[in-house]
Design a protein around this motif. Structure first.
Motif, mmCIF file in Angstrom:
data_model
loop_
_atom_site.group_PDB
_atom_site.id
_atom_site.type_symbol
_atom_site.label_atom_id
_atom_site.label_comp_id
_atom_site.label_asym_id
_atom_site.label_seq_id
_atom_site.Cartn_x
_atom_site.Cartn_y
_atom_site.Cartn_z
ATOM 1 N N ASN A 189 95.807 29.938 24.905
ATOM 2 C CA ASN A 189 94.712 30.120 25.377
ATOM 3 C C ASN A 189 94.481 31.494 25.618
ATOM 4 O O ASN A 189 93.351 32.004 26.115
ATOM 5 C CB ASN A 189 94.138 29.519 26.721
ATOM 6 C CG ASN A 189 93.911 27.764 26.263
ATOM 7 O OD1 ASN A 189 93.986 27.555 25.115
ATOM 8 N ND2 ASN A 189 93.848 27.043 27.180
ATOM 9 N N THR A 190 95.250 32.444 25.062
ATOM 10 C CA THR A 190 95.263 33.889 25.353
ATOM 11 C C THR A 190 94.892 34.572 23.832
ATOM 12 O O THR A 190 95.962 34.357 23.030
ATOM 13 C CB THR A 190 96.219 34.423 25.956
ATOM 14 O OG1 THR A 190 96.602 33.931 27.243
ATOM 15 C CG2 THR A 190 96.449 35.937 26.125
ATOM 16 N N PRO A 191 93.843 35.458 23.710
ATOM 17 C CA PRO A 191 93.930 36.124 22.454
ATOM 18 C C PRO A 191 94.722 36.950 22.174
ATOM 19 O O PRO A 191 95.021 37.905 23.250
ATOM 20 C CB PRO A 191 92.290 36.722 22.663
ATOM 21 C CG PRO A 191 92.133 36.955 24.081
ATOM 22 C CD PRO A 191 92.853 35.831 24.724
ATOM 23 N N ASN A 192 95.477 37.103 21.133
ATOM 24 C CA ASN A 192 96.325 38.035 20.528
ATOM 25 C C ASN A 192 95.826 38.916 19.632
ATOM 26 O O ASN A 192 95.792 38.331 18.244
ATOM 27 C CB ASN A 192 97.911 37.188 20.243
ATOM 28 C CG ASN A 192 98.698 38.169 19.710
ATOM 29 O OD1 ASN A 192 99.216 39.119 20.313
ATOM 30 N ND2 ASN A 192 99.424 37.707 18.865
ATOM 31 N N ALA A 193 96.085 40.263 19.744
ATOM 32 C CA ALA A 193 95.344 40.983 18.568
ATOM 33 C C ALA A 193 96.437 41.202 17.411
ATOM 34 O O ALA A 193 97.541 41.525 17.709
ATOM 35 C CB ALA A 193 94.967 42.458 19.262
ATOM 36 N N LEU A 194 96.053 41.187 16.201
ATOM 37 C CA LEU A 194 96.864 41.001 15.063
ATOM 38 C C LEU A 194 96.606 42.415 14.405
ATOM 39 O O LEU A 194 97.815 43.291 14.343
ATOM 40 C CB LEU A 194 96.971 40.128 14.115
ATOM 41 C CG LEU A 194 97.002 38.580 14.527
ATOM 42 C CD1 LEU A 194 96.615 37.714 13.447
ATOM 43 C CD2 LEU A 194 98.339 38.603 15.135
ATOM 44 N N PHE A 195 95.610 42.829 13.830
ATOM 45 C CA PHE A 195 95.313 44.027 13.138
ATOM 46 C C PHE A 195 93.870 43.943 13.158
ATOM 47 O O PHE A 195 92.990 43.029 13.161
ATOM 48 C CB PHE A 195 96.150 44.217 11.934
ATOM 49 C CG PHE A 195 95.621 43.175 10.794
ATOM 50 C CD1 PHE A 195 94.588 43.140 9.969
ATOM 51 C CD2 PHE A 195 96.304 42.012 11.171
ATOM 52 C CE1 PHE A 195 94.301 42.366 8.797
ATOM 53 C CE2 PHE A 195 95.868 41.009 9.803
ATOM 54 C CZ PHE A 195 94.940 41.039 9.128
ATOM 55 N N THR A 196 93.436 45.094 12.449
ATOM 56 C CA THR A 196 91.865 45.475 12.258
ATOM 57 C C THR A 196 91.708 45.371 10.766
ATOM 58 O O THR A 196 92.271 46.464 9.806
ATOM 59 C CB THR A 196 91.400 46.823 12.835
ATOM 60 O OG1 THR A 196 91.395 46.571 14.141
ATOM 61 C CG2 THR A 196 89.792 46.994 12.474
ATOM 62 N N ALA A 197 90.894 44.560 10.054
ATOM 63 C CA ALA A 197 90.652 44.759 8.490
ATOM 64 C C ALA A 197 89.993 45.666 8.188
ATOM 65 O O ALA A 197 89.074 46.314 8.835
ATOM 66 C CB ALA A 197 90.329 43.447 8.291
ATOM 67 N N ILE A 232 91.260 41.226 13.813
ATOM 68 C CA ILE A 232 91.629 39.821 13.721
ATOM 69 C C ILE A 232 92.747 39.305 14.838
ATOM 70 O O ILE A 232 93.425 40.270 15.322
ATOM 71 C CB ILE A 232 92.601 39.695 12.284
ATOM 72 C CG1 ILE A 232 91.784 40.347 11.220
ATOM 73 C CG2 ILE A 232 92.805 38.362 11.970
ATOM 74 C CD1 ILE A 232 90.604 39.682 10.807
ATOM 75 N N TYR A 233 92.375 38.157 15.269
ATOM 76 C CA TYR A 233 93.089 37.958 16.547
ATOM 77 C C TYR A 233 93.528 36.282 16.321
ATOM 78 O O TYR A 233 93.216 35.737 15.107
ATOM 79 C CB TYR A 233 92.452 37.495 17.707
ATOM 80 C CG TYR A 233 91.688 38.811 18.256
ATOM 81 C CD1 TYR A 233 92.385 39.294 19.563
ATOM 82 C CD2 TYR A 233 90.782 39.735 17.998
ATOM 83 C CE1 TYR A 233 91.922 40.334 20.245
ATOM 84 C CE2 TYR A 233 90.275 40.661 18.465
ATOM 85 C CZ TYR A 233 90.924 41.229 19.517
ATOM 86 O OH TYR A 233 90.493 42.214 20.199
ATOM 87 N N ASN A 234 94.815 35.906 16.760
ATOM 88 C CA ASN A 234 95.138 34.419 16.952
ATOM 89 C C ASN A 234 95.091 34.125 18.497
ATOM 90 O O ASN A 234 94.984 34.896 19.343
ATOM 91 C CB ASN A 234 96.552 34.102 16.341
ATOM 92 C CG ASN A 234 97.511 34.907 16.875
ATOM 93 O OD1 ASN A 234 97.660 35.349 17.887
ATOM 94 N ND2 ASN A 234 98.730 34.720 16.137
#
Length: 350
Positions: free
Chosen positions: A289-297, A283-285
């Motif tokens: 304009n830069t992808p920021n990794a949040l976590f893996t579901a 999951i990213y936000n």
């Protein structure tokens, strides 16, 4: 001679006192609840292709309880259908798109009481969008049907717009209707193949295509969503991903390379922020304009995805039994786990 003037003055003071009391002391009328399914999340369960097992579930915003089969419960145990594709909302109405029975069931979004059904000229309907005067429904059967049907607000068929390639996701934004007119197919060895790279714009003033946007990569179009001013399209393969931001009023395109991201495929918008999930369930936000990794579901088969009120919903879909839905906060902490219906594929803020 002065007595009538005294009475008039006294009457005026009494009237002023009564009005003042009403303004300050009368209870304020509160807006009555619209129905049992207001202020919550609608969950769509696709069902099986050959069996009528499509259902709808509901949970309130506080996630305190779950109610299943709300279409059947509120419509004399009516069968919804086989393949429940998506929901679209217009005012107090929810449009339930089912692509195997070739129909759209229209219900009150807060009570789920059925009010109408669209069947005219549908052939494997997929997704739905609205303008003030019309309803637009994509149809494609992965073979010969590749069109958008247009209906009036009273559900009368107006016309079809046919395309050379698939008509899939559809969104309205800033007075225009955008259609994903390319997507995914497979070769004889079941390898993924792009079917092209176009997004088509329909002008509701003429109900004709007035612009075709050709994307500048050769990746597969995976998803498309929109807000009031922009249309967002994500493309990817197993190693690369791009995001296209289309200004809906002009059709101008900004390409954003999602550096370091493979297989981006599902988009969501929440509180003005864009999120996406990859084929690897990451999951990213997007920030500046830069992808920021949040976590893996956690999911064996991550099928449905959305972000609503700061919670991330991911379905681990099963087509032989109940699916599992995991709800996370934005840091990846598991908030709640639900058991839902067959093929859970969507989450909608209501």
């Amino acid at each position: 001679m002065k007595f009538p003037k005294i009475l008039a003055s006294a009457f005026a003071l009494t009237l002023l006192f009564n009005v003042s009391c009403r303004n300050s002391d009368d209870p304020i009328e509160e807006e009555l609840p619209k129905g049992a399914y207001e202020n919550g999340i609608i969950i769509t369960n696709e069902g099986g292709y050959s069996t009528p097992t499509s259902t709808v579930s509901f949970i309130p915003n506080d996630l305190s309880k779950q109610e299943d089969n709300i279409f059947a419960k509120n419509n004399d145990n009516a069968v919804l259908g086989n393949v429940f594709q998506t929901i679209g909302f217009k005012g107090d109405l929810a449009y339930l798109v089912l692509n195997v029975p070739n129909k759209v069931e229209i219900v009150n979004r807060y009570t789920f009481k059925k009010s109408a059904t669209i069947t005219s000229n549908l052939s494997t309907p997929r997704y739905i969008a609205f303008t003030p005067n019309h309803t637009y429904i994509t149809n494609h059967d992965f073979a010969t049907v590749k069109k958008v049907n247009i209906y009036t607000n009273t559900n009368e068929f107006v016309k079809s717009i046919n395309f050379d390639r698939y008509a899939e996701k559809i969104s309205s934004s800033n007075g225009f209707v955008y259609v994903q007119t390319d997507g995914l197919t497979y070769d004889s060895s079941y390898n993924e193949l792009a079917t092209g790279h176009t997004i088509s714009r329909i002008n509701p003033a003429t109900n004709a295509v007035d612009k075709t946007i050709t994307l500048s990569d050769e990746l597969i179009i995976r998803d498309m969503i929109a807000d009031e001013n922009f249309v967002y399209v994500v493309t990817s393969d197993y190693t690369n991903s791009n995001l296209y931001k289309i200004t809906s009023a002009t059709g101008n395109v900004e390409k954003i390379t999602l550096t370091g991201v493979a297989g981006a495929q599902k988009l969501a918008l929440d509180n003005g922020k864009l999120y996406f999930m990859t084929s690897g369930k990451k999951i990213y936000n997007l920030a500046a304009n830069t992808p920021n990794a949040l976590f893996t579901a956690t999911a064996s088969y991550a099928y449905g995805f959305n972000v609503i009120n700061g919670n991330i919903y991911v379905s681990d879909a099963s087509f032989t039994g109940d699916s599992t839905v995991r709800i996370y906060n934005l840091t990846g902490t598991l908030v709640k786990t639900l058991s839902t219906g067959i093929g859970t594929n969507g989450f909608y803020k209501n």
